[in-house]
Design a protein around this motif. Sequence first.
Motif, PDB file in Angstrom:
ATOM      1  N   GLU A 129     161.068  92.557  -4.764  1.00 38.38           N
ATOM      2  CA  GLU A 129     159.684  92.612  -4.276  1.00 38.38           C
ATOM      3  C   GLU A 129     159.603  92.961  -2.793  1.00 38.38           C
ATOM      4  OE1 GLU A 129     155.684  89.781  -4.104  1.00 38.38           O
ATOM      5  OE2 GLU A 129     157.418  89.170  -5.306  1.00 38.38           O
ATOM      6  N   LEU A 130     160.478  92.383  -1.980  1.00 34.84           N
ATOM      7  CA  LEU A 130     160.440  92.649  -0.545  1.00 34.84           C
ATOM      8  C   LEU A 130     160.747  94.119  -0.244  1.00 34.84           C
ATOM      9  CD1 LEU A 130     162.216  89.475   0.888  1.00 34.84           C
ATOM     10  CD2 LEU A 130     159.780  90.027   0.979  1.00 34.84           C
ATOM     11  N   ALA A 131     161.785  94.654  -0.873  1.00 33.94           N
ATOM     12  CA  ALA A 131     162.154  96.055  -0.655  1.00 33.94           C
ATOM     13  C   ALA A 131     161.074  96.996  -1.179  1.00 33.94           C
ATOM     14  CB  ALA A 131     163.490  96.359  -1.327  1.00 33.94           C
ATOM     15  N   ILE A 132     160.490  96.651  -2.324  1.00 37.64           N
ATOM     16  CA  ILE A 132     159.422  97.476  -2.898  1.00 37.64           C
ATOM     17  C   ILE A 132     158.216  97.513  -1.964  1.00 37.64           C
ATOM     18  CG2 ILE A 132     157.756  97.620  -4.798  1.00 37.64           C
ATOM     19  CD1 ILE A 132     159.992  96.460  -6.618  1.00 37.64           C
ATOM     20  N   ASP A 133     157.831  96.353  -1.435  1.00 37.78           N
ATOM     21  CA  ASP A 133     156.707  96.298  -0.503  1.00 37.78           C
ATOM     22  C   ASP A 133     157.017  97.063   0.781  1.00 37.78           C
ATOM     23  OD1 ASP A 133     155.306  94.790  -2.299  1.00 37.78           O
ATOM     24  OD2 ASP A 133     155.651  92.870  -1.304  1.00 37.78           O
ATOM     25  N   GLN A 134     158.225  96.890   1.288  1.00 42.16           N
ATOM     26  CA  GLN A 134     158.605  97.543   2.541  1.00 42.16           C
ATOM     27  C   GLN A 134     158.570  99.055   2.416  1.00 42.16           C
ATOM     28  OE1 GLN A 134     162.723  97.066   3.766  1.00 42.16           O
ATOM     29  NE2 GLN A 134     162.131  96.993   5.923  1.00 42.16           N
ATOM     30  N   LYS A 135     159.043  99.582   1.288  1.00 39.15           N
ATOM     31  CA  LYS A 135     159.098 101.024   1.093  1.00 39.15           C
ATOM     32  C   LYS A 135     157.814 101.597   0.491  1.00 39.15           C
ATOM     33  CE  LYS A 135     164.139 101.318   0.522  1.00 39.15           C
ATOM     34  NZ  LYS A 135     164.480 102.502   1.317  1.00 39.15           N
ATOM     35  N   GLY A 136     156.920 100.713   0.023  1.00 38.42           N
ATOM     36  CA  GLY A 136     155.718 101.183  -0.648  1.00 38.42           C
ATOM     37  C   GLY A 136     156.031 101.876  -1.955  1.00 38.42           C
ATOM     38  N   ALA A 137     157.071 101.406  -2.642  1.00 38.89           N
ATOM     39  CA  ALA A 137     157.531 102.062  -3.872  1.00 38.89           C
ATOM     40  C   ALA A 137     156.593 101.786  -5.042  1.00 38.89           C
ATOM     41  CB  ALA A 137     158.945 101.599  -4.217  1.00 38.89           C
ATOM     42  N   ALA A 138     156.423 102.800  -5.890  1.00 38.11           N
ATOM     43  CA  ALA A 138     155.605 102.674  -7.097  1.00 38.11           C
ATOM     44  C   ALA A 138     156.505 102.757  -8.319  1.00 38.11           C
ATOM     45  CB  ALA A 138     154.560 103.787  -7.139  1.00 38.11           C
ATOM     46  N   PHE A 139     156.334 101.804  -9.246  1.00 36.10           N
ATOM     47  CA  PHE A 139     157.118 101.775 -10.479  1.00 36.10           C
ATOM     48  C   PHE A 139     156.216 102.047 -11.670  1.00 36.10           C
ATOM     49  CE2 PHE A 139     160.275  99.837  -7.857  1.00 36.10           C
ATOM     50  CZ  PHE A 139     161.484  99.995  -8.513  1.00 36.10           C
ATOM     51  N   ASP A 140     156.727 102.823 -12.616  1.00 33.50           N
ATOM     52  CA  ASP A 140     156.041 103.093 -13.884  1.00 33.50           C
ATOM     53  C   ASP A 140     157.075 102.862 -14.985  1.00 33.50           C
ATOM     54  OD1 ASP A 140     154.535 103.931 -15.999  1.00 33.50           O
ATOM     55  OD2 ASP A 140     154.264 105.992 -15.302  1.00 33.50           O
ATOM     56  N   VAL A 141     156.893 101.787 -15.748  1.00 30.05           N
ATOM     57  CA  VAL A 141     157.916 101.363 -16.713  1.00 30.05           C
ATOM     58  C   VAL A 141     157.360 101.409 -18.127  1.00 30.05           C
ATOM     59  CG1 VAL A 141     159.531  99.536 -17.354  1.00 30.05           C
ATOM     60  CG2 VAL A 141     158.897  99.842 -14.938  1.00 30.05           C
ATOM     61  N   ASP A 142     158.043 102.137 -19.000  1.00 29.39           N
ATOM     62  CA  ASP A 142     157.695 102.159 -20.425  1.00 29.39           C
ATOM     63  C   ASP A 142     157.940 100.790 -21.051  1.00 29.39           C
ATOM     64  OD1 ASP A 142     156.948 104.781 -20.603  1.00 29.39           O
ATOM     65  OD2 ASP A 142     158.752 105.476 -21.650  1.00 29.39           O
ATOM     66  N   PRO A 143     157.265 100.497 -22.173  1.00 29.11           N
ATOM     67  CA  PRO A 143     157.698  99.343 -22.973  1.00 29.11           C
ATOM     68  C   PRO A 143     159.152  99.562 -23.390  1.00 29.11           C
ATOM     69  CG  PRO A 143     155.549 100.123 -23.709  1.00 29.11           C
ATOM     70  CD  PRO A 143     156.069 101.156 -22.745  1.00 29.11           C
ATOM     71  N   LEU A 144     159.967  98.537 -23.212  1.00 29.70           N
ATOM     72  CA  LEU A 144     161.396  98.651 -23.487  1.00 29.70           C
ATOM     73  C   LEU A 144     161.776  97.837 -24.719  1.00 29.70           C
ATOM     74  CD1 LEU A 144     162.675  98.356 -19.801  1.00 29.70           C
ATOM     75  CD2 LEU A 144     162.357 100.442 -21.153  1.00 29.70           C
ATOM     76  N   PRO A 145     162.867  98.174 -25.362  1.00 29.66           N
ATOM     77  CA  PRO A 145     163.244  97.517 -26.616  1.00 29.66           C
ATOM     78  C   PRO A 145     164.083  96.258 -26.404  1.00 29.66           C
ATOM     79  CG  PRO A 145     164.772  99.281 -26.155  1.00 29.66           C
ATOM     80  CD  PRO A 145     163.747  99.319 -25.053  1.00 29.66           C
ATOM     81  N   PHE A 146     164.309  95.546 -27.496  1.00 33.28           N
ATOM     82  CA  PHE A 146     165.380  94.561 -27.579  1.00 33.28           C
ATOM     83  C   PHE A 146     166.656  95.336 -27.924  1.00 33.28           C
ATOM     84  CE2 PHE A 146     161.919  91.659 -27.890  1.00 33.28           C
ATOM     85  CZ  PHE A 146     162.404  90.386 -27.590  1.00 33.28           C
ATOM     86  N   VAL A 147     167.769  94.960 -27.321  1.00 40.15           N
ATOM     87  CA  VAL A 147     169.061  95.528 -27.697  1.00 40.15           C
ATOM     88  C   VAL A 147     170.046  94.382 -27.931  1.00 40.15           C
ATOM     89  CG1 VAL A 147     168.757  97.734 -26.519  1.00 40.15           C
ATOM     90  CG2 VAL A 147     169.756  95.808 -25.275  1.00 40.15           C
ATOM     91  N   PHE A 148     171.021  94.623 -28.783  1.00 37.48           N
ATOM     92  CA  PHE A 148     172.058  93.628 -29.037  1.00 37.48           C
ATOM     93  C   PHE A 148     173.104  93.794 -27.945  1.00 37.48           C
ATOM     94  CE2 PHE A 148     175.723  91.820 -31.399  1.00 37.48           C
ATOM     95  CZ  PHE A 148     175.164  90.578 -31.683  1.00 37.48           C
ATOM     96  N   ALA A 149     173.131  92.851 -26.987  1.00 37.83           N
ATOM     97  CA  ALA A 149     173.888  93.085 -25.770  1.00 37.83           C
ATOM     98  C   ALA A 149     174.211  91.782 -25.064  1.00 37.83           C
ATOM     99  CB  ALA A 149     173.077  93.988 -24.838  1.00 37.83           C
ATOM    100  N   SER A 150     174.983  91.899 -23.989  1.00 35.38           N
ATOM    101  CA  SER A 150     175.201  90.806 -23.060  1.00 35.38           C
ATOM    102  C   SER A 150     174.033  90.778 -22.088  1.00 35.38           C
ATOM    103  CB  SER A 150     176.510  91.008 -22.292  1.00 35.38           C
ATOM    104  OG  SER A 150     176.513  90.277 -21.084  1.00 35.38           O
ATOM    105  N   ALA A 151     173.310  89.666 -22.025  1.00 39.29           N
ATOM    106  CA  ALA A 151     172.152  89.569 -21.134  1.00 39.29           C
ATOM    107  C   ALA A 151     172.570  89.745 -19.677  1.00 39.29           C
ATOM    108  CB  ALA A 151     171.454  88.220 -21.328  1.00 39.29           C
TER     109      ALA A 151
END
Length: 206
Positions: A61-83
């Motif tokens: 959050e701090l780096a995002i605010d500092q840089k004014g970065a914009a994120f656009d994230v698709d809905p993501l799936p469940f995967v069988f994985a190591s968390a």
Amino acid sequence: GDREVVEAWEKEVLEKIWMSSQRMALVLGDGLAHSNAGRKDKMFRPVDLNEVVAKILVDFELAIDQKGAAFDVDPLPFVFASALEMNNLFYNLIDNALKFSDHARQPEITIRCKRLDEQAAAAYIDKPEAGKQYYDISVRDNGVGFNVKYAEQIFKVFNKLHNKEAYPGSGIGLSICRNIVANHKGAIAVESKPGEGSAFHIIIPE
């Protein structure tokens, strides 16, 4: 009064830094574990990648605010994985997208997801599992980018293309990413152009 407001703000910032440092300690610890030959992580379970990415964005959050970065994230799936490994994978990719932003423009980072069948996955993986569905999850930025002829170099530990003073860091992150996707019977691919940004594609089975 104003002093109390400042102290409350300072406390909030310090708490965020602390939380981020604790997660980074996990990232580095797991990176060291990957140096052990023959390591196989058996702690696989269904992992919600929406939750993984959401928590990482809070950490940044701090780096995002500092840089004014914009994120656009698709809905993501469940995967069988190591968390833990999924956290480390996306932590490193998001960290790079922010770190190598172009100072001349607002950072824009997109995370996209699409399904791949066995035939499409074969473009990235030597022997896809028969009948298995795969995901192509890409982390794309509009940062400084690089010449793709050097792509192999960026996956080597401590071997970085960019000036260390301008872009600090050990360079170990993308090596960890490659090890993680390999541990999940997947692959990682990159596309990039100098001055136009980069996209890292995670090919992983569902």
